[in-house]
Design a protein around this motif. Structure first.
Motif, PDB file in Angstrom:
ATOM      1  N   SER A 131      -5.069   2.110   4.975  1.00 42.87           N
ATOM      2  CA  SER A 131      -5.523   0.875   4.335  1.00 42.87           C
ATOM      3  C   SER A 131      -4.405   0.203   3.545  1.00 42.87           C
ATOM      4  O   SER A 131      -4.299  -1.033   3.539  1.00 42.87           O
TER       5      SER A 131
ATOM      6  N   ALA B 149      -2.128  -1.473   5.967  1.00 40.02           N
ATOM      7  CA  ALA B 149      -2.785  -2.704   6.438  1.00 40.02           C
ATOM      8  C   ALA B 149      -2.624  -3.820   5.425  1.00 40.02           C
ATOM      9  O   ALA B 149      -2.405  -4.989   5.798  1.00 40.02           O
TER      10      ALA B 149
ATOM     11  N   ILE C 211      -9.681  -5.634   3.211  1.00 38.16           N
ATOM     12  CA  ILE C 211      -8.734  -4.508   3.146  1.00 38.16           C
ATOM     13  C   ILE C 211      -8.741  -3.898   1.748  1.00 38.16           C
ATOM     14  O   ILE C 211      -8.690  -2.670   1.592  1.00 38.16           O
TER      15      ILE C 211
END
Length: 426
Positions: free
Chosen positions: A276, A279, A294
């Protein structure tokens, strides 16, 4: 249920007002710092003052409470909170802000201690889950509400600082005027971090890394939102999305860790955190909606992992050791929150705002790798220990999880285990 809520209404109202003030302060300060042109390293030093004061208060404040009582200490601490934020609006100098933020950290940690000690006096085994769920919701709503006050004001002048001081002062009234009986003084416990490390290395290392990650985000997240060009309203929404992700994920993570080796869950959380965070780095220039999603995934593992470490440490404890272990975890976590901003600030200055999540991703990777290594060294612990209950945390602040661990340390009478069984190392 209604009777239980009425008995803690004043505490909840004080908490709500204090957290609105906290949410406002935690967002307006980094926004104003960016406006003033201070470097990320400078902002990190200001943040370190806060976390240092917070950690020291966890050790010192109980002594004052034992001497003069909860309400007097709470009144003094709230006064300090108001003074500190008003001085930040009056004296715009980063060196002075380090001192003011240290005072704020000391005061708000002590305020948590008073409120949560009082709340623990009111809970029973029958209403514990319900009351702490209400407390969780109250702190989250207050924090998010405070953050959304920033777009309604002007961070370039002192108006928001004055509003924050007013909110802190209002938080004193419900508790000060409450007719409820005063709680017992908090338990004083010794700190034995080396002994705790020998008992449960993965819990101690995990607590330090959890503190470093949350300390970095909570103090520099507002800087990140400003540096990537989000408006104050968009930045508040991103901060709220991360907190919401944390609140939603705590119960599933807790249930999973109660059914399997907690270290496996730690590995999974660490991997999810790495993915995460990467990302977030990759999509840091995307639309705000993408960033909100996110951020929720980052928050879903960023804050709950400390509770995993506390639960794992308590799994390996004898009944008379719970408070001492929680206190050791508190200190370890506090050191982590102090180190986090200092480590991340220079990196953000050198490589840009998205590098905040690169560093947090590295911390997540270390968290997962160490837990996996301990599993390889010691094997699975299922069946070898009697597990404690996973305790969900309130909306985290730098060190709040540590205060919760101390206040919510399970009383020996609430757990039945073999006191003569030798502790296992994991």
């Amino acid at each position: 249920m209604l009777a239980s809520l009425r008995s803690v209404f004043s505490l909840m109202l004080s908490t709500l007002l204090m957290m609105v003030g906290f949410g406002l302060a935690s967002y307006v300060l980094p926004v104003r710092s960016v406006i003033e042109g201070w470097s990320t390293l400078t902002i990190s030093l200001i943040a370190t003052g806060y976390t240092l004061g917070f950690t020291l208060s966890c050790i010192i404040t109980p002594k004052f409470v034992a001497r003069v009582g909860h309400v007097r200490v709470f009144a003094a601490l709230i006064t300090l909170l108001s003074i500190a934020i008003l001085m930040c609006g009056l004296v715009i100098d980063w060196r002075a802000w380090i001192v003011f933020r240290a005072i704020s950290g000391f005061a708000i940690a002590g305020s948590y201690l008073v409120i949560e000690s009082w709340l623990n006096e009111r809970v029973t085994n029958e209403n514990r889950g319900m009351l702490f769920s209400c407390y969780l919701i109250t702190t989250m709503v207050g924090t998010i509400g405070g953050q959304y006050l920033v777009p309604l004001g002007d961070p370039t002048n002192s108006s928001l600082f004055i509003l924050c001081g007013v909110l802190f002062s209002l938080a004193l009234l419900p508790t000060a005027l409450s007719s409820s009986a005063m709680p017992a003084p908090p338990v004083q416990a010794s700190f034995d971090v080396p002994g705790l490390f020998r008992r449960s290395p993965v819990a101690v290392v995990g607590a330090f890394l959890a503190g470093a990650m949350s300390g970095a985000w909570l103090n520099l997240g507002g800087v990140f939102t400003q540096k990537i060009g989000l408006s104050t309203a968009e930045g508040a929404t991103l901060l709220a999305a991360l907190l919401a992700g944390s609140a939603i994920s705590q119960i599933p993570i807790g249930r999973a860790s109660d059914k399997m080796d907690r270290r496996i869950v730690m590995v999974g959380c660490g991997i999810a955190g790495v993915v995460s965070c990467l990302a977030m780095v990759a999509f840091s220039g995307s639309s705000p909606l993408v960033l909100y999603v996110i951020a929720a995934f980052v928050g879903s593992v960023l804050f709950p992992i400390y509770a995993l470490n506390v639960a794992h440490a308590n799994d390996l404890a004898r009944p008379n050791e719970y408070v001492e272990i929680s206190s050791g975890m508190m200190i370890t976590y506090g050191i982590g929150t102090i180190s986090g901003p200092l480590m991340v600030g220079p990196v953000m200055d050198r490589f840009g705002p998205a590098s905040l999540f690169m560093v947090i991703a590295v911390y997540f990777a270390l968290y997962a790798a160490y837990a996996a290594w301990r599993i390889a060294q010691r094997g699975h612990t299922d069946g070898l220990v009697s597990k404690s209950d996973f305790q969900a945390n309130t909306v985290p602040t730098p060190g709040t999880e540590a205060v919760n661990a101390m206040n919510q340390a399970v009383r020996p009478s609430e757990r039945v285990e073999d006191d003569t069984a030798p502790p296992q190392s994991s």
